[in-house]
Design an enzyme around this catalytic site. Structure first.
Site, PDB file in Angstrom:
ATOM      1  N   MET A  35       0.795  -1.221   0.000  1.00 12.19           N
ATOM      2  CA  MET A  35       0.000   0.000   0.000  1.00 12.19           C
ATOM      3  C   MET A  35       0.823   1.263   0.000  1.00 12.19           C
ATOM      4  O   MET A  35       0.271   2.332   0.048  1.00 12.19           O
ATOM      5  CB  MET A  35      -0.805  -0.020   1.279  1.00 12.19           C
ATOM      6  N   PRO A  36       2.120   1.128  -0.057  1.00  5.62           N
ATOM      7  CA  PRO A  36       2.878   2.380   0.106  1.00  5.62           C
ATOM      8  C   PRO A  36       2.691   3.334  -1.065  1.00  5.62           C
ATOM      9  O   PRO A  36       2.392   2.921  -2.192  1.00  5.62           O
ATOM     10  CB  PRO A  36       4.334   1.913   0.146  1.00  5.62           C
ATOM     11  N   LEU A  37       2.864   4.595  -0.744  1.00  2.00           N
ATOM     12  CA  LEU A  37       2.943   5.646  -1.747  1.00  2.00           C
ATOM     13  C   LEU A  37       4.312   6.280  -1.616  1.00  2.00           C
ATOM     14  O   LEU A  37       4.704   6.659  -0.510  1.00  2.00           O
ATOM     15  CB  LEU A  37       1.895   6.720  -1.485  1.00  2.00           C
TER      16      LEU A  37
END
Lengths: 67, 67, 67, 67, 67, 67
Positions: C1-3
């Site tokens: 889920m990282p941005l």
């Protein structure tokens, strides 16, 4: 694919309110721009009121005056 | 000179893991773009899972379903 | 889920270089934090050199001195 | 109308110091660009020292060496 | 007082669509959190498709495959 | 070590004005927080007026009314 960051002062937004923000922003991007919700991320960042300034003053100071 | 912001959900990334992220991203920018590591900053921001939405739902809700 | 946001000066990074950055950062987050690549986003932002300052000076000025 | 984000390591900036940052940045944008202070926001974000890297290392590691 | 950043790929969002996004996000924050619209800012940032990666690949590459 | 992002509408800020912003913000962080200027970065981001909304309207619309 949109990424949305919602930055607010930290003052007790509940998980249910955050869920409504996430749902509403995502739906808006689907409706207006036809974006794919599956790749839409919404992040809510909360900032302490003494770390946020408007018009050259911290929000804490403005609130003491009732603004 | 690059600045890199890595935003993840807050769920126990350790200082050692953060150090590996910082080291790896910096090296990648040196290798691919020839950037100067001395002026490369990497910031890791952690966001509570109920403040992060994907596909219109908080991550907390998705996880309850096992996603 | 990282941005991940990678902010660099605009000076001719090619699509192939950007693809390597995207691939490398995503793999790093898989390797170190066990993140799901399917929900990992990497955004590369390019900033004009006269809009970026280090040590109180625009990068353009530093470069004129050979730094 | 400007928005300014000031990101610093979390190490005890006081409300009074934050107020001076907010006041000073706002005045600078009025003086240099003629911006309207009423719609100028300044946000101060504080990041833990082990989540901030320079030159491939966390700030915590650099400080142990006295840098 | 909220600040909202909406980051999308650059592919022809019109001024009218942007106005709808701005209006809709602002109204949502009024409705859900009771925020003051007068101090609510919404910024739309557009990113070239080859500068945006998902799942380790630029969006441009994904689109060539029809994704 | 601070990183500062100054986001303004794109309307002709000159390199000299940007240099004054960079110099002034850096000095402020030195004066108020004792930060090291050598690791202080200031980035100026310019946003088109139709991509920036206040009070639910694009800045372009507000300006047509003389606001």
């Amino acid at each position: 694919m949109p990424l949305v960051t919602v930055t607010i002062t930290r003052e007790g937004a509940t998980p249910a309110q955050k869920a409504r923000i996430i749902q509403g922003v995502t739906q808006l991007l689907v409706d207006v721009l036809g974006k794919n919700p599956a790749t839409t991320h919404v992040i809510i960042e909360e900032i302490d009121a003494d770390s946020w300034g408007i018009a050259g003053e911290p929000v804490t100071t403005r609130r003491l005056r009732g603004e």
